[in-house]
Design a protein around this motif. Structure first.
Motif, PDB file in Angstrom:
ATOM      1  N   ASP A 141       7.707   2.787   4.841  1.00 22.27           N
ATOM      2  CA  ASP A 141       6.741   2.749   5.938  1.00 22.27           C
ATOM      3  C   ASP A 141       5.797   3.946   5.927  1.00 22.27           C
ATOM      4  OD1 ASP A 141       8.471   4.737   6.684  1.00 22.27           O
ATOM      5  OD2 ASP A 141       8.569   4.156   8.789  1.00 22.27           O
ATOM      6  N   THR A 142       5.641   4.580   4.762  1.00 21.18           N
ATOM      7  CA  THR A 142       4.693   5.681   4.678  1.00 21.18           C
ATOM      8  C   THR A 142       3.269   5.158   4.852  1.00 21.18           C
ATOM      9  OG1 THR A 142       4.628   5.439   2.269  1.00 21.18           O
ATOM     10  CG2 THR A 142       6.163   7.053   3.163  1.00 21.18           C
ATOM     11  N   ALA A 143       2.394   6.006   5.383  1.00 20.85           N
ATOM     12  CA  ALA A 143       1.012   5.603   5.639  1.00 20.85           C
ATOM     13  C   ALA A 143       0.221   5.569   4.335  1.00 20.85           C
ATOM     14  CB  ALA A 143       0.360   6.558   6.622  1.00 20.85           C
ATOM     15  N   ILE A 144      -0.619   4.550   4.187  1.00 22.62           N
ATOM     16  CA  ILE A 144      -1.487   4.434   3.009  1.00 22.62           C
ATOM     17  C   ILE A 144      -2.662   5.386   3.191  1.00 22.62           C
ATOM     18  CG2 ILE A 144      -2.934   2.874   1.663  1.00 22.62           C
ATOM     19  CD1 ILE A 144      -1.111   0.594   2.537  1.00 22.62           C
ATOM     20  N   ALA A 145      -2.884   6.257   2.212  1.00 20.26           N
ATOM     21  CA  ALA A 145      -3.860   7.340   2.359  1.00 20.26           C
ATOM     22  C   ALA A 145      -5.299   6.897   2.135  1.00 20.26           C
ATOM     23  CB  ALA A 145      -3.517   8.481   1.401  1.00 20.26           C
ATOM     24  N   PRO A 148      -8.602  -0.036   0.766  1.00 20.98           N
ATOM     25  CA  PRO A 148      -8.922  -1.018   1.812  1.00 20.98           C
ATOM     26  C   PRO A 148      -7.875  -1.091   2.914  1.00 20.98           C
ATOM     27  CG  PRO A 148      -8.194  -2.115  -0.198  1.00 20.98           C
ATOM     28  CD  PRO A 148      -8.398  -0.681  -0.546  1.00 20.98           C
ATOM     29  N   ASN A 149      -6.659  -0.632   2.636  1.00 19.76           N
ATOM     30  CA  ASN A 149      -5.591  -0.680   3.642  1.00 19.76           C
ATOM     31  C   ASN A 149      -5.263   0.700   4.201  1.00 19.76           C
ATOM     32  OD1 ASN A 149      -5.026  -3.566   3.282  1.00 19.76           O
ATOM     33  ND2 ASN A 149      -4.273  -2.961   1.262  1.00 19.76           N
ATOM     34  N   GLU A 150      -6.210   1.609   4.125  1.00 17.58           N
ATOM     35  CA  GLU A 150      -6.001   2.980   4.588  1.00 17.58           C
ATOM     36  C   GLU A 150      -5.521   2.995   6.047  1.00 17.58           C
ATOM     37  OE1 GLU A 150      -8.537   7.158   5.181  1.00 17.58           O
ATOM     38  OE2 GLU A 150      -9.465   5.381   4.260  1.00 17.58           O
ATOM     39  N   GLY A 151      -4.489   3.796   6.287  1.00 17.37           N
ATOM     40  CA  GLY A 151      -3.957   3.948   7.634  1.00 17.37           C
ATOM     41  C   GLY A 151      -2.807   3.013   7.953  1.00 17.37           C
ATOM     42  N   VAL A 157       1.224  -4.328   4.554  1.00 18.50           N
ATOM     43  CA  VAL A 157       0.372  -5.147   3.689  1.00 18.50           C
ATOM     44  C   VAL A 157       1.175  -6.344   3.186  1.00 18.50           C
ATOM     45  CG1 VAL A 157      -0.972  -5.191   1.556  1.00 18.50           C
ATOM     46  CG2 VAL A 157      -0.981  -3.141   3.002  1.00 18.50           C
ATOM     47  N   GLY A 158       2.395  -6.084   2.733  1.00 18.24           N
ATOM     48  CA  GLY A 158       3.255  -7.160   2.265  1.00 18.24           C
ATOM     49  C   GLY A 158       3.698  -8.072   3.391  1.00 18.24           C
ATOM     50  N   GLU A 159       3.915  -7.498   4.563  1.00 23.09           N
ATOM     51  CA  GLU A 159       4.327  -8.303   5.717  1.00 23.09           C
ATOM     52  C   GLU A 159       3.273  -9.359   6.047  1.00 23.09           C
ATOM     53  OE1 GLU A 159       5.380  -7.718  10.468  1.00 23.09           O
ATOM     54  OE2 GLU A 159       4.480  -6.097   9.310  1.00 23.09           O
ATOM     55  N   THR A 160       2.008  -8.952   6.020  1.00 22.14           N
ATOM     56  CA  THR A 160       0.923  -9.889   6.321  1.00 22.14           C
ATOM     57  C   THR A 160       0.897 -11.039   5.323  1.00 22.14           C
ATOM     58  OG1 THR A 160      -0.417  -8.127   7.309  1.00 22.14           O
ATOM     59  CG2 THR A 160      -1.569 -10.111   6.585  1.00 22.14           C
TER      60      THR A 160
END
Length: 316
Positions: A141-145, A148-151, A157-160
């Motif tokens: 669950d680390t934040a994407i730095a 397109p999926n920043e934050g 992303v995989g859950e969606t």
């Protein structure tokens, strides 16, 4: 034009008991190749001439003993390069063993193990692993730095994609076949994904994206090749970590045997937070959220405060 010189025919003495001379031409022989032997017959899972019954869990446990070295005694492998088999549908495992045996799913190691198995053996082994429970892992669950999926948290992303897919790119929701909790579908023999090692899942998705399916004819796995064709590297890794943490709420570990601290009985300064099962987000994917760590710390503080407030042995 000169004519080519004709060599004289060589005549040998007749063999004992024969009046006919032996020439080099009559002595010549032609080697006849041996006919190729037919390959050993393969007993396919759906062979109409082989009577197969639903698998027997007890029989399958003994037959699956050899699987424990890589996949674990209960189907929960430790090494992430080997898939977890616990909770997989019986027919899915039996079908994959049949494909390994025929070589339609190439894997030299698994082909050697599957070679001596009968169709009934495959169903029994499948029944045993289907009766086991897959242990969930922890989603990243680390934040994407950036990008397109920043934050977003990495697993989101995989859950969606797992729950909604992406119609614009022709990617269906994973749960349409594998179930909302990732438990698979025993009818059409779709595999369980919940709790599977992220490394193994990512490797398979990359293989499918590269067009490397397996099977022949009706057994050919074209669906996953088409599904994975448009996935990015980030999406593959995110899907893999999401399903590793995915689990049904009913599968969570039972609450501690220690007395629970009820909110109404919380001492002054306590939080009143009761002992809880492992933290989950609303999807059922376990996370390593810092907020969950704070909850655990508050629980520990509340427990210590309650112990301090309890009467001592002398009734003080």
């Amino acid at each position: 034009m000169p004519q080519p010189e004709k060599r004289p025919e060589v005549v040998e003495e007749p063999q004992s008991g024969s009046s006919e001379p032996v020439t080099t031409e009559s002595r010549a022989t032609t080697a006849q190749p041996l006919a190729d032997e037919e390959p050993a017959p393969v007993s396919a899972l759906d062979d109409p001439n082989v009577e197969v019954h639903p698998g027997d869990v007890s029989a399958g446990q003994g037959k699956a003993a050899v699987c424990a070295a890589c996949h674990g005694a209960d189907g929960n492998s430790i090494d992430p390069q080997y898939p977890k088999l616990a909770g997989m549908p019986e027919r899915y495992i039996a079908r994959q063993l049949a494909l390994f045996k025929t070589g339609e799913r190439p894997n030299p190691i698994m082909q050697s193990f599957a070679a001596p198995l009968s169709a009934q053996d495959m169903r029994d082994i499948g029944a045993f692993f289907a009766s086991q429970q897959a242990l969930p892992g922890v989603a990243d669950d680390t934040a994407i730095a950036d990008g397109p999926n920043e934050g977003a948290r990495f697993y989101e992303v995989g859950e969606t994609l797992f729950r909604a897919g992406d119609r614009t790119r022709g990617i269906p929701a994973c749960m349409a076949c594998h179930g909302p909790d990732g438990a698979g579908n025993p009818g059409p023999a779709y595999p369980s994904l919940a709790g599977q090692h992220a490394q193994y899942t990512a490797t398979k998705l990359q293989m499918f994206r590269d067009g490397d399916g397996y099977g022949e004819g009706e057994s050919e796995n074209l669906v996953m090749v088409q599904v994975a064709a448009n996935l990015t590297d980030e999406e593959i890794q995110s899907l893999a970590t999401y399903v590793e943490g995915l689990h049904a709420v009913a599968d969570e570990a039972p609450a501690s045997d220690e007395p629970q601290i009820e909110a109404a009985a919380a001492p002054a300064g306590g939080t009143g937070i009761s002992e809880a099962t492992p933290e989950t987000d609303f999807t059922g994917a376990q996370t390593s959220d810092a907020a969950a760590e704070e909850v655990r710390e508050n629980q520990e503080e509340a427990r210590e405060d309650a112990e301090d407030a309890e009467p001592g042995p002398e009734g003080n």
